[in-house]
Design an enzyme around this catalytic site. Sequence first.
Site, PDB file in Angstrom:
ATOM      1  N   GLU A 155      -2.653  -6.492   5.358  1.00  0.00           N
ATOM      2  CA  GLU A 155      -2.971  -6.192   3.947  1.00  0.00           C
ATOM      3  C   GLU A 155      -3.415  -7.433   3.185  1.00  0.00           C
ATOM      4  O   GLU A 155      -4.309  -7.362   2.338  1.00  0.00           O
ATOM      5  CB  GLU A 155      -1.773  -5.542   3.245  1.00  0.00           C
ATOM      6  N   HIS A 191       6.265   5.813   2.203  1.00  0.00           N
ATOM      7  CA  HIS A 191       4.975   6.450   1.927  1.00  0.00           C
ATOM      8  C   HIS A 191       5.048   7.264   0.648  1.00  0.00           C
ATOM      9  O   HIS A 191       4.355   8.263   0.503  1.00  0.00           O
ATOM     10  CB  HIS A 191       4.532   7.340   3.092  1.00  0.00           C
TER      11      HIS A 191
END
Lengths: 347, 354
Positions: free
Chosen positions: B53, B121
């Site tokens: 990321e 999530h």
Amino acid sequence: MSTSFETSSSSATPGGSGAKELAPDLALKIHDLMLKARVLEDRLITMYRQGDGYFWIGGPGEEAFNVPLGLLVDKGQGIQHDYLHLHYRSSATLLALGADPVDSLRQMKNTATDPYSRGRNFAGHYSARKWNVAPISSPIEVQYSIAPGTALAQRAAGSKGITIVQGGDAGTAEGDFATCLVWSSRKGTELPILIIVTNNKYGISTPYEGQHGEVRISDRGKAFGMQTATIDGNDVESAYWGLKKAIDYVRTERKPYLLEAMVSRLNGHSSASGANFVKDELDCLASWEKKLEERKLKTRAEMDEMRAKYTQELLEASKRVREEPQPAGESIWDHVFAAKNHVAGEG
Amino acid sequence: MATMVQAIRMALHVGESRLGVTDIFGEDVGPPLGGVFTATQGLKTAWNSPLDERGIVGMAIGLALAGRKPVAEIQFCDYAFNTVDLLKIAGNTYWSSAGDWNVPMVLMTPVGAGIRGSIYHSHSFDAQATRIPGWKIVMPSNPRDAYGLLLSAIVDPNPVFFLKPKALLRAKARPGEEIPGEPGDDKALSKMIDAPLGDRSKWQPEWPKLDDLFIPIGEARTARAGQHVTVLTYGRNVPMALAAADELAREESVEVEVIDLRSLHPYDWTAIKASVKKTHRVLCLNEDTEITNFGEHLVRRIVEELFYELWAPPALLAGAHVPGIGLADNLEHASVPTKDKVKQALKDLAKQVP
């Protein structure tokens, strides 16, 4: 500090005094810039101590490497030229690119006339879009994550330009350094990027041995199939030829290269660690001046005179800068959002 | 009519075919998958990044600095937290360089609960994003807005967060939420732009002729007019608030005004002010955790600037300040606003008189 380093690439430039001599004109030009850079850093430290600035951080001791770097860059704006992602020890590189040392004083004094940040950022935190110098940021590692972006843009554009990213040895402990190695070396998408680590063997006050298990930082590039080298960054000729070889390779092959340069840190890390002169480190400027004397290119007296002249000039400049306006408080609202896409050529 | 994920894909297609988008990338964004939510299927500039990321955000900044127009994706906003200092750099570069370098990038990331995504999530990122100055932040609640906001994000010269409400990604548009140029027939659209199952190596999308639709960043939308209570919300909670409002109108004769902010920064203070002056009661609704929530900022400003307009204390209905969203239905529902909780909060507000 040893002056000889093994190099890992097959035909690497030997380190130390074995490097090929530079032509006299270039040797003297480099000396002039090294001296200006040293005098500039001395002036910045003095300004800080006299209350004409809040914080000093810089790179005395890295001039033998940073000046050749600035001279070897294909300088310009936009994708066809080299991009530089430097760190806050890069004033000598900026001077070699053509920066006015007085502008560094302005940034130290955080004046409204500071062209790099208008009084917003620390000394040595340069930004110069006209030369593709990306803004220098205080985190010591983030440039390693950002640089592959400009390199990928150059690759996509078929540019002859390359990307050069530079950081210190301590910053290689961060994941961003791994990011740089990974993203630069993906198979089929190798990037034209020169990854530089200037190793002064300290992270603020923590010695190299307290942070690293690897013998050479450059060895980490081998795992990614990169050309690598460790060179003596304290020796002008080793640094110049080592850099030239690396830059030529990246420019021609369009592939990454990891270059580690061993350098001194002459004045502590920053004003946080005192910024005092460290006597037991090798001084690259003194060594280079000794060589110039031996080669009869300059006399000691001439060089002393140059130093005195530059010192006086910057002293006078610092007095002028002291009188320049400070930014107005309401200027905090300037440049929060851009109205035009300057980097894409608008406005 | 398109789903939100189809709308995003069509906006990206418009972006790369006529608005200068050069790189659409992130984990699994390129072929063969086209994104875990399929938002990037069939796009010609989409490519897969390493699973990194920080590298994704750094790469986007670098590409942007070099004059390209990247649209990067963090697969789930839960994984954006290790990039916060790079996000800070993207946001401060124009300011710190005193206007020398701007950073024209878009960062998309799915946010929020609603797909039983458990702890990693289901995070929200809206409050976090508003804590990073220098970014513009948009979050659509329907396919048309997703399309129009993404086009605006693409042409903006600044870093823009495009927060995707993951619970709405596959929801169909309702009347009035059409994308200009899309075929009216859902099946026909799907046949044109949804990749087939199995081997996709030879598949090419057939894009409809789409028109431009630029929904200005910073402009709210009145999703439902009403005179008794205002709801200030965005993303997933917009349809929830609309459903609650419809029920309240039927059952209690309470007319709720739903303001879909669409942009969190800059936000539409003019629209907020007008609605609060009209209804005199306000609920800020979102699903990020309630402590130091973006809705708290709105409550503070409303109290400071509109205090004498208020007939009831402004309220915040947000996510519970717990470390995660649990997997079990009951745990997820207990952690975030639900239609029933919204309805109750609105009913309580509507009853209050000075």
